[in-house]
Write a protein that holds these residues in place. Structure first.
Motif, mmCIF file in Angstrom:
data_model
loop_
_atom_site.group_PDB
_atom_site.id
_atom_site.type_symbol
_atom_site.label_atom_id
_atom_site.label_comp_id
_atom_site.label_asym_id
_atom_site.label_seq_id
_atom_site.Cartn_x
_atom_site.Cartn_y
_atom_site.Cartn_z
ATOM 1 N N TRP A 10 40.537 -54.395 103.782
ATOM 2 C CA TRP A 10 39.573 -53.322 103.586
ATOM 3 C C TRP A 10 40.070 -52.425 102.462
ATOM 4 O O TRP A 10 41.228 -52.500 102.065
ATOM 5 C CB TRP A 10 39.347 -52.507 104.862
ATOM 6 C CG TRP A 10 40.594 -52.151 105.621
ATOM 7 C CD1 TRP A 10 41.121 -52.833 106.686
ATOM 8 C CD2 TRP A 10 41.484 -51.057 105.373
ATOM 9 N NE1 TRP A 10 42.282 -52.214 107.105
ATOM 10 C CE2 TRP A 10 42.527 -51.122 106.319
ATOM 11 C CE3 TRP A 10 41.501 -50.028 104.442
ATOM 12 C CZ2 TRP A 10 43.571 -50.208 106.361
ATOM 13 C CZ3 TRP A 10 42.544 -49.110 104.477
ATOM 14 C CH2 TRP A 10 43.553 -49.212 105.437
ATOM 15 N N VAL A 11 39.189 -51.570 101.967
ATOM 16 C CA VAL A 11 39.520 -50.654 100.877
ATOM 17 C C VAL A 11 38.849 -49.307 101.128
ATOM 18 O O VAL A 11 37.687 -49.253 101.532
ATOM 19 C CB VAL A 11 39.028 -51.207 99.511
ATOM 20 C CG1 VAL A 11 39.288 -50.203 98.399
ATOM 21 C CG2 VAL A 11 39.667 -52.532 99.200
ATOM 22 N N TYR A 12 39.589 -48.247 100.896
ATOM 23 C CA TYR A 12 39.048 -46.891 100.876
ATOM 24 C C TYR A 12 39.436 -46.265 99.549
ATOM 25 O O TYR A 12 40.557 -46.452 99.076
ATOM 26 C CB TYR A 12 39.640 -46.014 101.993
ATOM 27 C CG TYR A 12 39.153 -46.365 103.367
ATOM 28 C CD1 TYR A 12 38.053 -45.715 103.912
ATOM 29 C CD2 TYR A 12 39.786 -47.341 104.123
ATOM 30 C CE1 TYR A 12 37.603 -46.029 105.182
ATOM 31 C CE2 TYR A 12 39.339 -47.670 105.390
ATOM 32 C CZ TYR A 12 38.252 -47.007 105.916
ATOM 33 O OH TYR A 12 37.807 -47.328 107.164
ATOM 34 N N ALA A 13 38.528 -45.508 98.965
ATOM 35 C CA ALA A 13 38.815 -44.806 97.716
ATOM 36 C C ALA A 13 38.370 -43.359 97.853
ATOM 37 O O ALA A 13 37.354 -43.077 98.492
ATOM 38 C CB ALA A 13 38.096 -45.475 96.547
ATOM 39 N N LEU A 14 39.130 -42.476 97.253
ATOM 40 C CA LEU A 14 38.855 -41.048 97.353
ATOM 41 C C LEU A 14 39.185 -40.393 96.025
ATOM 42 O O LEU A 14 40.281 -40.564 95.495
ATOM 43 C CB LEU A 14 39.720 -40.432 98.459
ATOM 44 C CG LEU A 14 39.646 -38.928 98.674
ATOM 45 C CD1 LEU A 14 38.259 -38.525 99.173
ATOM 46 C CD2 LEU A 14 40.718 -38.485 99.660
ATOM 47 N N THR A 29 43.270 -38.226 105.016
ATOM 48 C CA THR A 29 42.499 -39.445 104.798
ATOM 49 C C THR A 29 43.320 -40.671 105.181
ATOM 50 O O THR A 29 42.839 -41.578 105.863
ATOM 51 C CB THR A 29 42.046 -39.535 103.329
ATOM 52 O OG1 THR A 29 41.235 -38.385 103.042
ATOM 53 C CG2 THR A 29 41.270 -40.802 103.059
ATOM 54 N N ALA A 33 42.323 -43.293 108.175
ATOM 55 C CA ALA A 33 42.068 -44.706 107.850
ATOM 56 C C ALA A 33 43.042 -45.629 108.585
ATOM 57 O O ALA A 33 42.632 -46.639 109.161
ATOM 58 C CB ALA A 33 42.158 -44.928 106.348
ATOM 59 N N HIS A 37 42.241 -48.386 111.695
ATOM 60 C CA HIS A 37 42.469 -49.815 111.495
ATOM 61 C C HIS A 37 43.701 -50.324 112.240
ATOM 62 O O HIS A 37 44.188 -51.423 111.949
ATOM 63 C CB HIS A 37 42.597 -50.126 110.002
ATOM 64 C CG HIS A 37 41.285 -50.062 109.299
ATOM 65 N ND1 HIS A 37 40.370 -51.079 109.331
ATOM 66 C CD2 HIS A 37 40.715 -49.071 108.559
ATOM 67 C CE1 HIS A 37 39.306 -50.738 108.632
ATOM 68 N NE2 HIS A 37 39.486 -49.517 108.164
ATOM 69 N N ARG A 68 43.506 -44.733 96.358
ATOM 70 C CA ARG A 68 42.900 -45.976 96.828
ATOM 71 C C ARG A 68 43.839 -46.619 97.826
ATOM 72 O O ARG A 68 45.013 -46.860 97.524
ATOM 73 C CB ARG A 68 42.639 -46.904 95.658
ATOM 74 C CG ARG A 68 41.917 -48.170 96.039
ATOM 75 C CD ARG A 68 41.631 -48.970 94.764
ATOM 76 N NE ARG A 68 40.948 -50.195 95.058
ATOM 77 C CZ ARG A 68 39.646 -50.396 94.910
ATOM 78 N NH1 ARG A 68 38.890 -49.407 94.465
ATOM 79 N NH2 ARG A 68 39.107 -51.548 95.186
ATOM 80 N N THR A 70 44.332 -50.004 100.122
ATOM 81 C CA THR A 70 43.861 -51.377 100.198
ATOM 82 C C THR A 70 44.702 -52.146 101.200
ATOM 83 O O THR A 70 45.919 -52.312 100.998
ATOM 84 C CB THR A 70 43.966 -52.074 98.823
ATOM 85 O OG1 THR A 70 43.278 -51.289 97.846
ATOM 86 C CG2 THR A 70 43.375 -53.467 98.870
#
Length: 148
Positions: A10-14, A29, A33, A37, A68, A70
């Motif tokens: 998965w990926v989160y970006a801020l 954050t 996250a 997960h 980011r 990942t």
């Protein structure tokens, strides 16, 4: 009954403003996250190292930064922090295994990148391309944890 398995990638970006509170927002954050997960076991380390990179982005640039997260699979996590300054500090810009010495005990700063090299499994940095005027687009510093 159908069972849905969550993906292990998965990926989160801020995007973070140039603001002294950006490191705190980044830590919150990361914590949310990783908890969501099931990666809470690396949360403390990732929060610390992310905070160090975001703080450096704030201290050494005048522009925004980006974070980011990942998940690469097999329990590995890569964290990248982009900022607008093109300089890649040691140990990120050196050859694999390059290290920086610890900061003197009486120093007020200079411990963040040492912490990354002590607690991350791997790290690196990339300069990001320039425009027609020769101005760079900054750099991306990253580290990985987990998957051992």
């Amino acid at each position: 009954m159908v069972t849905v398995a969550l993906p292990d990638t998965w990926v989160y970006a801020l995007r973070l403003p140039h603001d002294p509170r950006a490191a705190r927002v980044a830590r919150m954050t990361v914590r949310a996250a990783l908890s969501g997960h099931g990666m809470g076991e690396v949360s403390d380390t990732v929060e610390l190292l992310t905070s160090e990179l975001v703080t450096n982005a704030y201290r050494h640039t005048r522009g925004p930064a980006s974070l980011r997260l990942t998940a690469l699979g097999d329990g590995r996590l890569r964290v990248g922090v982009w900022d607008s300054h093109p300089h890649i500090p040691a140990p990120f810009g050196g050859p694999p295994g390059d290290h920086v010495p610890p900061a003197p005990a009486d120093a007020e700063g200079g411990r963040g990148l040492f912490l990354v090299q002590q607690h991350a499994d791997s790290w690196g940095g990339w300069p990001l391309g320039g425009n027609l005027l020769g101005r760079g687009a900054g750099k991306l510093l990253w580290f990985e944890v987990g998957g051992r």
